[in-house]
Design a protein around this motif. Structure first.
Motif, PDB file in Angstrom:
ATOM      1  N   MET A  30      24.962 -11.596  10.879  1.00 35.67           N
ATOM      2  CA  MET A  30      23.617 -11.326  10.394  1.00 35.67           C
ATOM      3  C   MET A  30      23.375  -9.820  10.402  1.00 35.67           C
ATOM      4  N   THR A  60      17.465  -6.088  15.462  1.00 27.87           N
ATOM      5  CA  THR A  60      16.814  -6.805  16.556  1.00 27.87           C
ATOM      6  C   THR A  60      16.417  -5.805  17.632  1.00 27.87           C
ATOM      7  N   ARG A  82      14.792 -13.905  15.886  1.00 34.47           N
ATOM      8  CA  ARG A  82      16.261 -13.813  15.999  1.00 34.47           C
ATOM      9  C   ARG A  82      16.870 -15.201  16.145  1.00 34.47           C
ATOM     10  N   ARG A  83      16.299 -16.016  17.017  1.00 31.22           N
ATOM     11  CA  ARG A  83      16.827 -17.369  17.221  1.00 31.22           C
ATOM     12  C   ARG A  83      16.804 -18.162  15.922  1.00 31.22           C
ATOM     13  N   LEU A 132      16.740 -17.047  12.768  1.00 26.52           N
ATOM     14  CA  LEU A 132      17.679 -16.525  11.767  1.00 26.52           C
ATOM     15  C   LEU A 132      19.115 -16.856  12.133  1.00 26.52           C
ATOM     16  N   GLU A 133      19.450 -16.770  13.406  1.00 29.50           N
ATOM     17  CA  GLU A 133      20.815 -17.089  13.831  1.00 29.50           C
ATOM     18  C   GLU A 133      21.118 -18.568  13.619  1.00 29.50           C
ATOM     19  N   ASP A 169      21.494 -19.182   9.873  1.00 29.57           N
ATOM     20  CA  ASP A 169      22.771 -18.630   9.413  1.00 29.57           C
ATOM     21  C   ASP A 169      23.915 -19.564   9.794  1.00 29.57           C
ATOM     22  N   ALA A 170      23.830 -20.121  11.004  1.00 29.32           N
ATOM     23  CA  ALA A 170      24.871 -21.049  11.466  1.00 29.32           C
ATOM     24  C   ALA A 170      24.853 -22.349  10.671  1.00 29.32           C
ATOM     25  N   THR A 208      26.931 -28.663  15.143  1.00 29.52           N
ATOM     26  CA  THR A 208      25.783 -27.763  15.102  1.00 29.52           C
ATOM     27  C   THR A 208      24.745 -28.443  14.231  1.00 29.52           C
TER      28      THR A 208
END
Length: 398
Positions: free
Chosen positions: A1, A5, A173-174, A176-177, A180-181, A350
């Protein structure tokens, strides 16, 4: 990403961080009825306090349309937030101008202040550069911790990020991560579950996903439309019959791009939607009467879907498989959700879910906490799944 941050921010001591949060919380009788969004902001607030920064919180509440509406003040949020934070939270009657600047200047190091509803100013939703500049004058850096508002190009979500050093907060952040995953750079094979009532409301979503997923399961009323498009009798079920050509185009596009579409192979049918209604399970393609309504996917469909999930490494979920609010038409959604949760907690999958009905369905199944991540961002989550650029996120790119 590639977004900035708080890991990229240095020497925050004594600086004022303008933090965009989502405090558009449910209220009952003038009091906060659900503090989920307040809790989501705590990690960012505490991290900034620990670094010696002053924290000035920016948020909207309801839709005052650029006017001061006392009933839409953020003041009722102050005490619940202070209780959660275990520290005092001050309040300023405006988010810009002398009122805001003076209130922030009087804060001690590590102090927290909530500024009044940004939507009391017409420049907020217009992303007016002059209003964004007024906001910028209150702080030294900008932190966006409101992914749920990131799909809107407003002054406090996009304009301000262009004027001050800008970073993603911990909640942002959480989110977006996780996304993305699930969709940006997922571990393959990837399966998606998309449900809900109407194909017409999720056209962009379906068209984006068939080009990015290995398998896509379609449920709910949407599945009825696809079944109808293939000549399957759907009786008196909810189905957008005028969307049949569009459904066939999506199926053709999926085939061309190597995405396997999973539609129900058996159907739970009833003549009325009520708790404990008399139901029967039929094969897709069996004749139905005009009174028959398809209200859930059957056990064979669930078995096929869970087998596909077992063959996948990543799952993204938006929308229930049936009318889950009315048992027994929650069976397919609950069984699938529990299977997903088992795979996620074992580390084999996931699993990311989001969208209003999805969150409610996962909570109904009792597995929301077992998912890898559940987004409560609503519109922003859907636009991300549709492959659209979100202005509030783009402004944070490194």
């Amino acid at each position: 990403m590639t977004f900035r941050t708080l890991d990229d921010a240095s020497d925050l001591a004594g600086k004022t961080a303008l933090v965009r949060v989502d405090f558009n919380v449910p209220m009952e009788g003038g009091k906060v009825a659900d503090d989920t969004r307040l809790r989501a902001a705590l990690p960012t607030i505490q991290r900034l306090r620990d670094a010696g920064a002053k924290v000035a919180l920016l948020a909207h509440f309801d839709r005052p349309k650029g006017k001061v509406v006392p009933e839409m003040s953020l003041r009722p949020v102050v005490q619940p937030l202070a209780d959660l934070l275990g520290a005092p939270v001050r309040f300023a009657d405006d988010c810009v101008g002398e009122t805001a600047r003076t209130a922030v200047a009087e804060l001690d190091t590590g102090g927290v202040i909530l500024l009044e509803n940004v939507r009391f100013h017409g420049g907020e939703e217009k992303n007016d550069p002059a209003f964004a500049q007024q906001l910028a004058e209150v702080g030294d850096l900008y932190v966006n911790d409101a992914f749920s508002a990131a799909h809107r190009a407003h002054a406090s979500t996009e304009g301000l990020a262009r004027l001050l050093p800008a970073y993603a907060g911990e909640s942002m952040r959480r989110e977006l991560e996780a996304l993305d995953a699930a969709l940006g750079n997922p571990v393959k094979p990837v399966i998606g579950i998309v449900g809900g009532a109407k194909v017409s409301t999720k056209l962009d979503l379906l068209k984006n996903l068939v080009g990015r997923l290995d398998r896509l399961a379609i449920g709910g009323g949407m599945a009825n439309t696809f079944l109808f498009a293939q000549g399957v009798d759907v009786g008196g079920s909810l189905a957008e019959r005028d969307m049949a050509d569009t459904a066939r185009e999506i199926l053709a596009e999926a085939e061309a791009k190597g995405c396997e579409i999973l539609l129900p192979v058996d159907l739970v049918v009833a003549t009325e939607v009520k708790p404990g209604a008399e139901v029967r399970t039929v094969k897709a393609g069996d004749a139905l009467s005009d009174d028959d309504k398809i209200l859930d996917a059957g056990p064979a469909s669930v078995a096929r879907l869970t087998a596909a999930i077992d063959a996948s490494k990543t799952l993204i979920w938006n929308g229930p498989l049936g009318v889950f609010e009315v048992p027994p038409f929650d069976a397919a959604t609950v069984a699938t959700a529990k299977h997903v949760a088992d795979r996620a907690t074992s580390g084999a999958l996931t699993a990311v879910g989001g969208g209003g009905d999805t969150v409610a369905a996962l909570n109904h199944a009792g597995v929301a906490d077992d998912m890898t991540f559940v987004s409560t961002a609503g519109g922003a989550f859907l636009e991300w799944m549709e492959g659209k650029a979100l202005p509030g996120v783009e402004a944070l790119r490194a």
